[in-house]
Design a protein around this motif. Structure first.
Motif, PDB file in Angstrom:
ATOM      1  N   ARG A 174       0.848  -1.206   0.000  1.00 21.26           N
ATOM      2  CA  ARG A 174       0.000   0.000   0.000  1.00 21.26           C
ATOM      3  C   ARG A 174       0.879   1.250   0.000  1.00 21.26           C
ATOM      4  NH1 ARG A 174      -3.632  -2.728   2.996  1.00 21.26           N
ATOM      5  NH2 ARG A 174      -2.618  -2.182   4.956  1.00 21.26           N
ATOM      6  N   ALA A 175       1.911   1.239   0.836  1.00 20.02           N
ATOM      7  CA  ALA A 175       2.820   2.386   0.922  1.00 20.02           C
ATOM      8  C   ALA A 175       3.567   2.596  -0.393  1.00 20.02           C
ATOM      9  CB  ALA A 175       3.808   2.195   2.071  1.00 20.02           C
ATOM     10  N   GLY A 177       2.467   1.736  -3.394  1.00 21.29           N
ATOM     11  CA  GLY A 177       1.463   2.287  -4.314  1.00 21.29           C
ATOM     12  C   GLY A 177       1.212   3.761  -4.051  1.00 21.29           C
ATOM     13  N   ASP A 178       1.107   4.127  -2.786  1.00 20.03           N
ATOM     14  CA  ASP A 178       0.909   5.536  -2.423  1.00 20.03           C
ATOM     15  C   ASP A 178       2.105   6.375  -2.857  1.00 20.03           C
ATOM     16  OD1 ASP A 178      -1.534   4.910  -1.312  1.00 20.03           O
ATOM     17  OD2 ASP A 178      -0.825   5.005   0.774  1.00 20.03           O
ATOM     18  N   SER A 179       3.297   5.849  -2.652  1.00 20.91           N
ATOM     19  CA  SER A 179       4.510   6.564  -3.029  1.00 20.91           C
ATOM     20  C   SER A 179       4.545   6.819  -4.532  1.00 20.91           C
ATOM     21  CB  SER A 179       5.745   5.760  -2.603  1.00 20.91           C
ATOM     22  OG  SER A 179       6.928   6.318  -3.121  1.00 20.91           O
ATOM     23  N   SER A 194       1.981   6.902  -6.553  1.00 23.39           N
ATOM     24  CA  SER A 194       0.905   7.841  -6.872  1.00 23.39           C
ATOM     25  C   SER A 194       1.325   9.268  -6.543  1.00 23.39           C
ATOM     26  CB  SER A 194      -0.370   7.504  -6.089  1.00 23.39           C
ATOM     27  OG  SER A 194      -0.874   6.262  -6.486  1.00 23.39           O
ATOM     28  N   ASN A 195       1.992   9.451  -5.400  1.00 27.02           N
ATOM     29  CA  ASN A 195       2.442  10.781  -5.005  1.00 27.02           C
ATOM     30  C   ASN A 195       3.486  11.315  -5.960  1.00 27.02           C
ATOM     31  OD1 ASN A 195       0.726  10.894  -2.815  1.00 27.02           O
ATOM     32  ND2 ASN A 195       2.238  10.100  -1.394  1.00 27.02           N
TER      33      ASN A 195
END
Length: 160
Positions: free
Chosen positions: A147-148, A150-152, A154-155
């Motif tokens: 998840r982290a 993927g978030d990274s 995306s950011n």
């Protein structure tokens, strides 16, 4: 419920991850990859290349098991010693990680379960920055790591 049977070669997985995004392999994958002229070149505007390397074990090369390097007795790593061969696999992982980072590839690494201190150290060094290494001893930690990641990614896309 998957049960691995040893003889981990993390460097081989890293190399195949790189091949999946390397423009040198364009036209060799078939299907959608070829139809869309993928993988894209390095430094393509508005595009990031990223690889995730995950393992649950140390690099190990035991005799009696055929691996991508053949049998240990075939001396394909310049040795028939299991411990020396394992060290050479570690060196190859370090080399491929460095080469990917030189190309601007974002390298994320994940240690799953309890793979051992040596491989965790190698994965920490392999990651593009300290925040891109994830120690995930449990399945819940593994899910959180992805998840982290993927978030990274995306950011990065939003900020660039």
């Amino acid at each position: 419920a998957l049960s691995a049977n040893g003889n981990t070669h993390v460097n081989v997985g890293a190399v195949w991850g790189w091949r999946m995004i390397s423009p040198r392999w364009r036209g060799l994958w078939g299907g959608v990859m070829d139809a869309n002229n993928l993988p894209l070149d390095y430094d393509t505007p508005l595009m990031n290349k990223a690889v995730i390397i995950m393992t649950d074990g140390e690099n190990v090369y035991n005799s009696g098991t055929k691996t991508s390097y053949g049998y240990l007795s075939e001396n394909r790593l310049g040795t028939t010693s299991s411990s020396v061969a394992s060290d050479r696999l570690d060196d190859r992982l370090t080399t491929v990680c460095g080469a990917m980072k030189e190309q601007g590839i974002l390298v994320y690494t994940v240690a799953f379960g309890d793979p051992g201190a040596n491989i965790e150290s190698l994965l920490e060094d392999c990651a593009s920055n300290p925040d891109y290494f994830f120690n995930s001893p449990t399945p819940a930690d593994l899910q959180a790591a992805f998840r982290a990641i993927g978030d990274s990614l995306s950011n990065l896309r939003i900020s660039r």
